[in-house]
Enzyme design. Structure first.
Site, PDB file in Angstrom:
ATOM      1  N   ARG A  21       0.875  -1.228   0.016  1.00  0.00           N
ATOM      2  CA  ARG A  21      -0.186   0.188   0.151  1.00  0.00           C
ATOM      3  C   ARG A  21       0.851   1.212   0.133  1.00  0.00           C
ATOM      4  NH1 ARG A  21       0.140   2.251   5.269  1.00  0.00           N
ATOM      5  NH2 ARG A  21      -1.410   3.630   4.775  1.00  0.00           N
ATOM      6  N   SER A  22       0.295   2.298  -0.284  1.00  0.00           N
ATOM      7  CA  SER A  22       0.932   3.687  -0.555  1.00  0.00           C
ATOM      8  C   SER A  22      -0.024   4.657  -0.406  1.00  0.00           C
ATOM      9  CB  SER A  22       1.631   3.929  -1.812  1.00  0.00           C
ATOM     10  OG  SER A  22       0.721   3.296  -2.678  1.00  0.00           O
ATOM     11  N   CYS A  23       0.239   5.954   0.222  1.00  0.00           N
ATOM     12  CA  CYS A  23      -0.588   7.027   0.508  1.00  0.00           C
ATOM     13  C   CYS A  23      -0.127   8.114   0.123  1.00  0.00           C
ATOM     14  CB  CYS A  23      -1.185   6.970   1.922  1.00  0.00           C
ATOM     15  SG  CYS A  23      -1.726   5.383   2.475  1.00  0.00           S
ATOM     16  N   ASP A  24      -0.894   9.209   0.102  1.00  0.00           N
ATOM     17  CA  ASP A  24      -0.274  10.597   0.148  1.00  0.00           C
ATOM     18  C   ASP A  24      -1.099  11.388   1.034  1.00  0.00           C
ATOM     19  OD1 ASP A  24       1.295  10.537  -2.511  1.00  0.00           O
ATOM     20  OD2 ASP A  24      -0.410   9.357  -2.854  1.00  0.00           O
ATOM     21  N   GLU A 109       1.664   7.208   6.582  1.00  0.00           N
ATOM     22  CA  GLU A 109       2.300   6.436   5.415  1.00  0.00           C
ATOM     23  C   GLU A 109       3.160   5.415   5.726  1.00  0.00           C
ATOM     24  OE1 GLU A 109       2.119   8.380   2.289  1.00  0.00           O
ATOM     25  OE2 GLU A 109       1.021   9.898   3.226  1.00  0.00           O
TER      26      GLU A 109
END
Length: 434
Positions: A21-24, A109
């Site tokens: 997963r990755s987020c901003d 994150e």
């Protein structure tokens, strides 16, 4: 979980069948914002089928000596917790993002560093987000809560609802009406940078260099003992602690980080809630994610007026893909309650997360809005005209709501009855889909 994306052979060599997963996360402080507001935003990018719920938890006193059950471990409870609204994967105790009634917002994150990720169960980064909100009365206060809990309990444990182990360290963006803090961690070690003006974003990588505002007392001595830093030259945290062979997802995040920075800079001086929503809906940059087994499963935008007599407004989608979702406003008030349409079913002690060994089966965690939204997305695919017509009506309602809130914050219309806004918005959206 959908088909593996391009580059999956690279990921498999790295021991990952799916990209993690990755987020901003984004923040704009005056003069980056158009008005005298701090604006926070986050896209939570998670496994495609994971349901994100939005729940309200009132402020509460707790008896001395009581224990708190987090996702995997128990820790001592504090005497008083703040009211919080959380956007969270329905299976865990912690949250991807949220706000408290003190005007604090936090998002996290995933990140990998030279410090090994401990395989054992500890506090998840998402648990730390929730704990920071429940216990912190400012961005700095929440940061000290998180760093002291890291010191006592460490971070770790499975980060997705799957028997296949997958864990990471965390970076956090903590924001209040006055300032923002970027907190980056490596195991129990940490470093923080204060942001008092302009725009800033974080993605899945270390961003703090030599501009350090606060740090773990043993940070530099550990780096020196490990041979990562000679103790002589400038101490640059991201250079010293970034892994030599970063996971593919961290490399891909650089692209999103640059894209996010560019979008923020384009709007520097004019950032509003609408602008932040448009950034979170941006597909070309990858910020609105949809790749293989992962997508943006929930989004949040908050408006924190510098004037403390004005309420903070927190917008949540509670559904995946913000480019096909509606942001709905939540305001803390004396009559705040959870809105059942966006709360997932509970499974108690039978929940596969609670049984040992964990994650041996799956349960249906979809809430009412999620189910209705899935049907609407299906209609958009099979009958685009009808699907888009409904979505456009809802986007018009979102716009009208943003206009009304803006007028209220500028003192043009009174702010009564704001407490029911979230319920009304969720209810309207569900009815439209039906």
């Amino acid at each position: 979980m959908g088909s593996a994306p391009a580059g999956s052979d690279f990921l498999q060599k790295a021991g990952m069948a799916e990209p993690p997963r990755s987020c901003d996360c984004f923040v704009s402080l005056p003069p980056g914002s158009r008005d005298d507001h701090v604006i926070f935003g986050k896209n939570s990018d998670r496994p495609r089928d994971e349901v994100q719920e939005v729940g309200y938890h009132p402020a509460a006193p707790h008896p001395p000596g009581s224990m708190l059950e987090c996702t995997y471990i128990q820790i001592p409870q504090v005497e008083q917790t703040h009211a919080v609204v959380l956007s969270k994967p329905a299976w865990m105790w912690g949250a991807e993002m949220g706000a408290n009634d003190q005007g604090v917002c936090i998002g996290n994150e995933a990140v990998w560093t030279r410090e090994a990720v401990s395989p054992g169960e500890a506090l998840l980064g998402m648990d730390l987000v929730r704990l920071g909100l429940e216990r912190g009365d400012s961005a700095w206060g929440a940061l000290t809560v998180i760093t002291s809990l890291l010191e006592q309990h460490g971070q770790g444990g499975p980060c997705r609802e799957d028997p296949e182990p997958f864990s990471y360290h965390n970076t956090f963006l903590l924001v209040d009406r006055n300032e923002a803090w970027v907190l980056e961690t490596a195991g129990r070690l940490w470093v923080a940078q204060k942001v008092t003006e302009g725009v800033k974003n974080i993605s899945n990588q270390l961003t703090i260099g030599a501009e350090v505002s606060a740090e773990h007392p043993e940070l530099r001595s550990v780096a020196q003992a490990q041979g990562w830093w000679d103790g002589e030259g400038e101490f640059n945290f991201s250079q010293v602690f970034s892994p030599e062979n970063p996971p593919a997802r961290m490399e891909l995040a650089k692209q999103r980080y640059r894209g996010g920075t560019e979008l923020l800079q384009q709007h520097d001086g004019s950032v509003t809630a609408e602008v932040m929503m448009s950034i979170l809906r941006d597909k070309p940059s990858g910020i609105c994610m949809d790749s293989g087994g992962f997508c943006t499963t929930g989004s949040m935008v908050s408006v924190l007026p510098r004037d403390s007599s004005l309420p903070c407004i927190h917008f949540f989608t509670a559904t995946p893909d913000p480019s096909r979702s509606i942001f709905k406003p939540f305001v803390f008030s004396d009559c705040s309650t959870s809105v059942l349409g966006v709360v997932s079913p509970q499974f108690g002690p039978d929940d596969p997360v609670r049984k040992q060994p964990r994650f041996q089966s799956q349960v249906d965690r979809r809430h009412e809005l999620y189910k209705a939204h899935q049907v609407a997305l299906g209609t958009m695919e099979t009958n685009p005209d009808e699907g888009l017509a409904v979505y456009e009506i809802l986007r018009d309602l979102e716009s009208q709501c943003l206009t009304d809130i803006s007028a209220m914050l500028n003192g043009e219309i009174p702010g009564e009855e704001l407490g029911d806004l979230f319920f009304d918005s969720v209810d309207t959206e569900i009815k439209f889909y039906q």
